[in-house]
Design an enzyme around this catalytic site. Structure first.
Site, PDB file in Angstrom:
ATOM      1  CG  LEU A  62      -1.463  -1.442   1.465  1.00 48.51           C
ATOM      2  CD1 LEU A  62      -2.277  -0.888   2.585  1.00 48.51           C
ATOM      3  CD2 LEU A  62      -2.670  -1.093  -0.251  1.00 48.51           C
ATOM      4  CE  LYS A  72       7.294   0.530  14.957  1.00 47.35           C
ATOM      5  NZ  LYS A  72       8.810   0.559  14.336  1.00 47.35           N
ATOM      6  CB  ILE A 106      -1.148  21.846  27.055  1.00 46.83           C
ATOM      7  CG1 ILE A 106      -1.110  23.493  27.705  1.00 46.83           C
ATOM      8  CG2 ILE A 106       0.473  21.436  27.103  1.00 46.83           C
ATOM      9  CD1 ILE A 106      -1.211  23.067  29.395  1.00 46.83           C
ATOM     10  NE  ARG A 183     -12.599  14.106   7.199  1.00 42.97           N
ATOM     11  CZ  ARG A 183     -12.318  14.539   8.079  1.00 42.97           C
ATOM     12  NH1 ARG A 183     -12.510  16.640   7.927  1.00 42.97           N
ATOM     13  NH2 ARG A 183     -11.943  13.889   9.304  1.00 42.97           N
ATOM     14  CG  ASP A 192     -13.739  22.907  12.360  1.00 42.66           C
ATOM     15  OD1 ASP A 192     -13.216  23.411  13.224  1.00 42.66           O
ATOM     16  OD2 ASP A 192     -13.832  20.926  12.371  1.00 42.66           O
ATOM     17  CG  ASP A 253     -11.241  25.475  15.349  1.00 41.64           C
ATOM     18  OD1 ASP A 253     -11.465  26.259  16.739  1.00 41.64           O
ATOM     19  OD2 ASP A 253     -10.850  24.821  15.669  1.00 41.64           O
TER      20      ASP A 253
HETATM   21  N1  DCP Z   1      -6.698  21.353   8.311  1.00 37.56           N
HETATM   22  C1  DCP Z   1      -5.556  21.515   7.741  1.00 37.56           C
HETATM   23  N2  DCP Z   1      -4.426  21.322   8.752  1.00 37.56           N
HETATM   24  C2  DCP Z   1      -4.061  20.976   9.584  1.00 37.56           C
HETATM   25  C3  DCP Z   1      -4.741  21.464  10.301  1.00 37.56           C
HETATM   26  C4  DCP Z   1      -6.481  21.555  10.068  1.00 37.56           C
HETATM   27  O1  DCP Z   1      -5.415  21.310   6.940  1.00 37.56           O
HETATM   28  N3  DCP Z   1      -3.245  20.908  10.331  1.00 37.56           N
HETATM   29  C5  DCP Z   1      -7.957  21.772   7.910  1.00 37.56           C
HETATM   30  C6  DCP Z   1      -8.705  20.380   7.449  1.00 37.56           C
HETATM   31  C7  DCP Z   1      -9.517  20.006   9.005  1.00 37.56           C
HETATM   32  C8  DCP Z   1      -9.734  21.077   8.951  1.00 37.56           C
HETATM   33  O2  DCP Z   1      -8.723  21.679   8.880  1.00 37.56           O
HETATM   34  O3  DCP Z   1     -10.422  18.814   8.326  1.00 37.56           O
HETATM   35  C9  DCP Z   1     -10.923  21.341  10.618  1.00 37.56           C
HETATM   36  O4  DCP Z   1      -9.346  21.108  11.373  1.00 37.56           O
HETATM   37  P1  DCP Z   1      -9.914  20.269  12.057  1.00 37.56           P
HETATM   38  O5  DCP Z   1      -8.593  19.598  13.667  1.00 37.56           O
HETATM   39  O6  DCP Z   1     -11.402  20.549  13.456  1.00 37.56           O
HETATM   40  O7  DCP Z   1      -9.892  18.425  12.129  1.00 37.56           O
HETATM   41  P2  DCP Z   1     -11.449  17.671  11.675  1.00 37.56           P
HETATM   42  O8  DCP Z   1     -12.463  18.614  11.904  1.00 37.56           O
HETATM   43  O9  DCP Z   1     -10.638  17.201  10.629  1.00 37.56           O
HETATM   44  O10 DCP Z   1     -11.609  16.293  12.802  1.00 37.56           O
HETATM   45  P3  DCP Z   1     -11.986  16.361  13.635  1.00 37.56           P
HETATM   46  O11 DCP Z   1     -13.208  15.861  14.286  1.00 37.56           O
HETATM   47  O12 DCP Z   1     -10.714  15.640  15.674  1.00 37.56           O
HETATM   48  O13 DCP Z   1     -12.301  18.213  14.182  1.00 37.56           O
HETATM   49 MG    MG Z   2     -12.744  20.296  13.681  1.00 41.02          MG
HETATM   50 MN    MN Z   3     -11.168  22.406  14.069  1.00 42.69          MN
END
Ligand code: DCP
Ligand code: MG
Ligand code: MN
Length: 331
Positions: A62, A72, A106, A183, A192, A253
């Site tokens: 993959l 692992k 943190i 998603r 978000d 957010d």
């Molecule tokens: N994002 C990104 N790179 C990062 C942080 C965030 O591209 N370092 C983008 C993609 C994420 C979106 O912002 O999908 C929202 O960030 P979240 O940390 O809230 O992540 P998710 O919503 O995908 O997952 P969770 O259910 O943990 O909030």
């Molecule tokens: Mg999120």
């Molecule tokens: Mn977020």
């Protein structure tokens, strides 16, 4: 959000679990983002693989799984555990650093710092809030709440309230809940919210626009949805909210985006972060640079040109010749 839990309904979830644990360890304790990304990518590939992997050799075929991870997988299949992880679990200092990084605000450096000041638990930390920023104090106050996943129905309820309140300010505001919710995930780590307005474009930068997000946050505070502000800029809010007084406090957010950048922003904010990385790398290969604001062609000198006009998410995929994927297929 901080806790990334892989879906438990995939046939390789036990491999994903240990790979994510190793990824967290590399980021939080070793501060090795490269190794962190390698483990995350491998976990992601296995989570999306339709069948159970039965050997390291099979896994290595993959994309994103190399010799070391294959080894692992074999060790895990043969012994039911990983010696490397056992050692990490027995390392008290590493465990505490990892735990402290679960507090919103943190990071790995601060966590190590706190451990060096003899802080060994969340309860210890609660006695030393003088060493923390406002963000970290709020993160600690809601530590237990923020660890809890948010069911879709609750996000839908919060979305309704947000829309209703923001509409009172101006009925032309558009709100899209992005992230893992968009998603299609059954539960999310945070909420978000992306907000745009047809009269707010990237060309204008007047007083009215400078205060747009602050006005929105103010309204959401007044109605009791937003309980705490972690940080607030012109286009980005980080904070906490709750559905009602007795409900669990959630991480929220918000991003305010000009309407001409909406599709690039919705694509970015929908993620996943791994998907974004892959898609941006593909854009680069096709001679473009993609971020949350725009898609721009790279000239022969590597200098980005004017943004490509975009009127849907699919436009972005088409432009870089990347096969379109619905949000639920971007995990
Ligand atoms: N994002 C990104 N790179 C990062 C942080 C965030 O591209 N370092 C983008 C993609 C994420 C979106 O912002 O999908 C929202 O960030 P979240 O940390 O809230 O992540 P998710 O919503 O995908 O997952 P969770 O259910 O943990 O909030
Ligand atoms: Mg999120
Ligand atoms: Mn977020």
């Amino acid at each position: 959000s901080k806790r990334k839990k892989p879906s438990e309904d995939n046939s390789n979830h036990d491999f994903c679990d240990f790979l994510i644990e190793l990824a967290d360890y590399e980021k939080n304790v070793n501060r090795n983002i490269h190794k962190h990304n390698v483990y995350r990518k491998a976990a992601n590939v296995l989570a999306n693989h339709p069948t159970r992997i039965t050997s390291g050799k099979e896994a290595q075929k993959l994309d994103g799984i190399g010799k070391k991870i294959a080894k692992k997988i074999d060790e895990f299949l043969q012994t039911g555990k990983l010696q490397k992880l056992e050692n990490i679990h027995n390392d008290e200092k590493a465990s505490v650093i990892n735990l402290l990084t679960q507090v919103s605000g943190i990071g790995p450096a601060k966590a190590r710092n706190l451990v060096e000041m003899d802080i060994r638990s969340i309860d210890d930390l609660r006695k030393h809030t003088d060493k923390l920023t406002h963000h970290q104090v709020v993160g600690l106050r809601y530590f237990e709440d923020f660890q809890k996943r948010i069911p879709r129905v609750e996000i839908e309820e919060i979305e309704k309230i947000m829309k209703c309140e923001v509409e009172k300010l101006d009925e032309d505001y558009e709100i899209t809940i992005c992230g893992s919710y968009r998603r299609g995930q059954p539960e999310s780590g945070d909420i978000d919210a992306l907000i745009t307005h047809p009269h707010y474009t990237s060309e204008m930068c007047n007083k009215q626009n400078k205060d747009r997000l602050k006005t929105i946050v103010n309204t959401l505070e007044k109605c009791g949805l937003i309980t705490d502000v972690l940080s607030l800029g012109d286009t980005k809010f980080m904070g906490a909210c709750r559905l009602n007084e007795g409900a669990t406090t959630r991480r929220l957010d918000i991003r305010l985006t000009p309407c001409d950048q909406y599709y690039c922003c919705v694509l970015y904010f929908t993620g996943s972060d791994i998907f974004n990385k892959t898609m941006r790398a593909h854009a680069n290969e096709k001679g473009f640079t993609l971020n949350e604001h725009s898609l721009r062609p790279l000239g022969s000198t590597g200098v980005p040109g004017e943004p490509v006009p975009i009127s849907s998410e699919k436009d972005i995929f088409d432009c870089i010749e990347y096969e379109y994927r619905e949000p639920q297929n971007r995990n």
